[in-house]
Design a protein around this motif. Structure first.
Motif, PDB file in Angstrom:
ATOM      1  N   ASN A  22       2.660  -2.453 -16.346  1.00 53.58           N
ATOM      2  CA  ASN A  22       3.748  -3.353 -16.001  1.00 53.58           C
ATOM      3  C   ASN A  22       3.275  -4.747 -16.405  1.00 53.58           C
ATOM      4  N   VAL A  57      -6.163 -10.650  -1.576  1.00 58.05           N
ATOM      5  CA  VAL A  57      -6.110  -9.204  -1.772  1.00 58.05           C
ATOM      6  C   VAL A  57      -4.951  -8.791  -2.688  1.00 58.05           C
ATOM      7  N   TYR A  58      -3.908  -9.628  -2.780  1.00 63.53           N
ATOM      8  CA  TYR A  58      -2.770  -9.263  -3.640  1.00 63.53           C
ATOM      9  C   TYR A  58      -3.185  -9.152  -5.100  1.00 63.53           C
ATOM     10  N   TRP A  73      -2.524  -1.607  -9.452  1.00 55.75           N
ATOM     11  CA  TRP A  73      -1.261  -0.870  -9.583  1.00 55.75           C
ATOM     12  C   TRP A  73      -0.631  -1.084 -10.956  1.00 55.75           C
ATOM     13  N   ALA A 111      -8.803  -2.996  -1.257  1.00 58.80           N
ATOM     14  CA  ALA A 111      -7.840  -3.598  -0.336  1.00 58.80           C
ATOM     15  C   ALA A 111      -8.124  -3.156   1.091  1.00 58.80           C
ATOM     16  N   PHE A 164       0.832  -1.194   0.000  1.00 61.97           N
ATOM     17  CA  PHE A 164       0.000   0.000   0.000  1.00 61.97           C
ATOM     18  C   PHE A 164       0.867   1.243   0.000  1.00 61.97           C
ATOM     19  N   LEU A 221       3.321  -7.998 -13.991  1.00 61.82           N
ATOM     20  CA  LEU A 221       2.432  -7.904 -12.837  1.00 61.82           C
ATOM     21  C   LEU A 221       0.984  -7.792 -13.288  1.00 61.82           C
ATOM     22  N   VAL A 265      -4.790  -5.705  -5.487  1.00 59.00           N
ATOM     23  CA  VAL A 265      -3.840  -4.592  -5.360  1.00 59.00           C
ATOM     24  C   VAL A 265      -2.925  -4.539  -6.583  1.00 59.00           C
ATOM     25  N   LEU A 266      -2.434  -5.708  -7.008  1.00 60.38           N
ATOM     26  CA  LEU A 266      -1.514  -5.736  -8.150  1.00 60.38           C
ATOM     27  C   LEU A 266      -2.212  -5.331  -9.431  1.00 60.38           C
ATOM     28  N   MET A 304       3.253   1.597  -3.041  1.00 59.03           N
ATOM     29  CA  MET A 304       2.552   1.963  -4.266  1.00 59.03           C
ATOM     30  C   MET A 304       2.100   3.413  -4.245  1.00 59.03           C
ATOM     31  N   PHE A 341      -6.374   2.079  -9.934  1.00 59.84           N
ATOM     32  CA  PHE A 341      -5.540   2.167  -8.733  1.00 59.84           C
ATOM     33  C   PHE A 341      -6.387   2.570  -7.531  1.00 59.84           C
ATOM     34  N   MET A 343      -4.649 -13.961   1.274  1.00 61.65           N
ATOM     35  CA  MET A 343      -3.740 -13.607   0.179  1.00 61.65           C
ATOM     36  C   MET A 343      -4.480 -13.146  -1.069  1.00 61.65           C
ATOM     37  N   MET A 403      -7.247   0.398  -4.135  1.00 65.53           N
ATOM     38  CA  MET A 403      -7.015   0.888  -2.771  1.00 65.53           C
ATOM     39  C   MET A 403      -8.279   0.745  -1.923  1.00 65.53           C
TER      40      MET A 403
END
Lengths: 216, 343
Positions: free
Chosen positions: B83, B131-132, B139, B154, A72, B86, B135-136, A75, B147, B129, B151
């Motif tokens: 990216n 939540v990854y 991002w 998450a 968090f 990811l 988030v990824l 980022m 994004f 896990m 947020m």
């Protein structure tokens, strides 16, 4: 070499590789993700040591909560990768010194006789499937180690309270809602029904307008 | 038959046999995921006085297949500023925990892939896990709306995990075990009043509502907010997008199963007398899972979306105190002569 040793080296390789990438990756988000991988493989190694409670809690606490907050923050920051690299060569000697010291400390611990379970003549016990790691741990925490356990939890509580107290500042211009108050609102607080007398003059005026509209 | 394969594969046999078992669980699960989407559209359709999908196949039954084929045909667009690694890892990390958690879920006292000692803890660790992926995805898209969506999502998931964890602590206190099979067996009694929904009623409610928030569904669907706000997967298309949906629905079935196992007696019949005990336990479990799934659909058709600050308030200021107080209450009651009510 049996299967277990193979699996151990498999996880150990991943763990070391991920740990190395944590410090060498250019992008901090990648570093954080490699740290997640390192924690996860460490948990796998702990499971091989029959410490399933510690392993699962490592995943639950570090991977599931701590690293999410890390990610968090990383980022959200607008990081300039070049400024991060600045001063690398200036700080290198000191960093090397710290690294050598840490490695030496680890070597001292690992080389000590007491580090190895069978160093003092006791061979490690391999438990059967009936053995509950969690029950044993719980029993020890709440009987033999109850005071250290309680003290540790109080220290954590103090840290939580301190963190909140340090960052809490009451702003006077904050606007907020009180849901209890919102729910408690009754009709009479908001709504007033007024009886209005009919305006006869206006009625007549409107009639005249309608009539002229129809005629035209 | 089994011995033949066993001798044929030799040392590889355990590996192959486990893989077979995984396929036997994951295959029907994915099929169930497809038909939960169909059920959702049908149920919400009828609740809103519509018919729902009825064109593809009889009664629209082939609609999920048609949707799947459509999504597979579509191009996966990777944004130029994203990216790439990811971006593609995001859906995988969302999907993997949703499937991995099923390894320890028991379908009957014997029918479980891995009957491990700490299965409840394992599920909590693995689902935390998920939540990854979100988030990824947010991002790596390199776009501000995904994004912000990531947020929001998450923060919501991390907050409700705490309330959910405390509710589960209540269950393991009552069952005195972390093993899901033993948790269900501890609920055994003459009728459905001995299941944990009654002695742990506040925990049951907290768990049910938190699980809706955990899987980002209405009325807590700020992560996605189909109709007005843009969610974390705004930049995804085709199968990459579909994987997020598969993960969401697999998670939905998972939390429904966990609710059935921990609070609604799992495979136990509602009354321990003749006509009810004739039906195999597996069908009772399926019936309970379907009931909880129906609740989730019903919620979506009924409640308007929560405002974000109210979601946070509900999680932190209502659910966590409620579970903490009930934990103390259960712990204290267990020490009194009335303690048998809480076992």
């Amino acid at each position: 070499m049996n299967v277990q040793t193979l699996i151990f080296y498999f996880f150990a390789t991943i763990l070391l590789g991920a740990a190395a990438r944590v410090v060498t990756a250019r992008n901090p988000v990648h570093s954080a993700l490699f740290l997640v991988l390192a924690f996860f493989t460490a948990a796998a190694l702990w499971i091989m040591l029959q410490a399933e409670f510690l392993a699962i809690v490592l995943v639950l606490v570090y991977v599931g909560a701590v690293m999410v907050l890390f990610l968090f923050v990383v980022m959200m920051l607008d990081i300039n990768y070049d400024t991060l690299r600045e001063g690398f060569w200036d700080n290198l000697p000191f960093a090397l010194l710290v690294a050598v010291l840490m490695a030496a400390e680890m070597a001292v611990v690992v080389a000590g006789r007491n580090f190895w379970a069978n160093g003092s003549g006791v061979s490690p016990v391999i438990h059967g499937p009936e053995y509950s790691n969690i029950k044993e741990l719980g029993r020890l925490i709440y009987t033999e180690y109850v005071y250290p356990f309680e003290i540790a939890s109080v220290i954590l509580l103090v840290a939580i309270v301190a963190a909140i107290a340090l960052t809490l500042r009451r702003r006077k211009d904050t606007k907020y809602q009180d849901p209890a108050q919102q729910i408690a609102v009754r009709r009479n607080d908001r709504l007033r029904i007024i009886s209005v007398e009919t305006d006869t003059k206006l009625m007549k005026k409107q009639e005249v307008i309608q009539q002229t509209e129809q005629q035209s | 038959m089994m011995e033949f394969f066993q001798s044929l594969l030799g040392p590889l046999w355990p590996l192959v046999w486990t893989l077979v078992k995984i396929v036997v669980i994951v295959g029907p699960l994915l099929l169930a995921v497809a038909y939960v989407t169909y059920a959702e559209r049908k149920v919400i359709g009828y609740m809103q006085v519509r018919i729902g999908p009825n064109r593809v196949g009889p009664l629209g039954l082939l609609q999920p297949i048609a949707d799947g084929v459509k999504l597979m045909m579509k191009e996966i667009i990777i944004p130029s500023g994203a990216n790439k690694k990811l971006f593609l890892l995001g859906p995988v990390l969302a999907m993997a925990p949703a499937l991995a958690a099923w390894a320890v879920v028991p379908f009957s006292p014997e029918l479980v892939l891995a009957n491990i000692d700490a299965s409840l803890l394992y599920i909590m660790a693995i689902t935390s896990m998920g939540v990854y992926g979100i988030v990824l995805a947010g991002w790596a898209s390199n776009s501000k709306y995904p994004f912000l969506g990531a947020m929001r999502s998450a923060a919501q998931i991390v907050s409700y995990e705490i309330a959910m964890g405390f509710a589960l602590v209540g269950v393991l206190m009552a069952a005195q075990s972390l093993n899901l099979v033993e948790i269900v067996n501890a609920q055994k009694g003459s009728s459905f009043f001995s299941w944990y929904w009654l002695p742990l009623f506040p925990m049951f409610l907290v768990y049910l509502i938190s699980s809706v928030a955990e899987i980002n569904r209405a009325p807590f669907d700020v992560a996605e907010g189909e109709s007005e706000i843009v969610g974390f997967h705004a930049e995804y298309s085709g199968m990459a997008f579909a994987v997020f949906f598969l993960a969401e629905y697999a998670n939905m079935i998972l939390v429904a199963t966990l609710t059935a196992l921990m609070f609604l007696g799992g495979w136990l019949p509602p009354f321990d007398v003749a006509p009810f005990t004739w039906i195999p336990g597996f069908f009772w479990l399926i019936a309970k899972i379907c009931f909880v799934l129906f609740l989730f659909l019903w919620f979506r058709a009924t409640f308007p979306r929560y405002r974000y600050d109210q979601i946070m308030r509900l999680g932190w200021k209502v659910f966590i105190p409620v579970t903490l107080i009930w934990l103390l209450f259960v712990g204290a009651m267990m020490q009194t002569p009335l303690g048998y009510l809480f076992h």
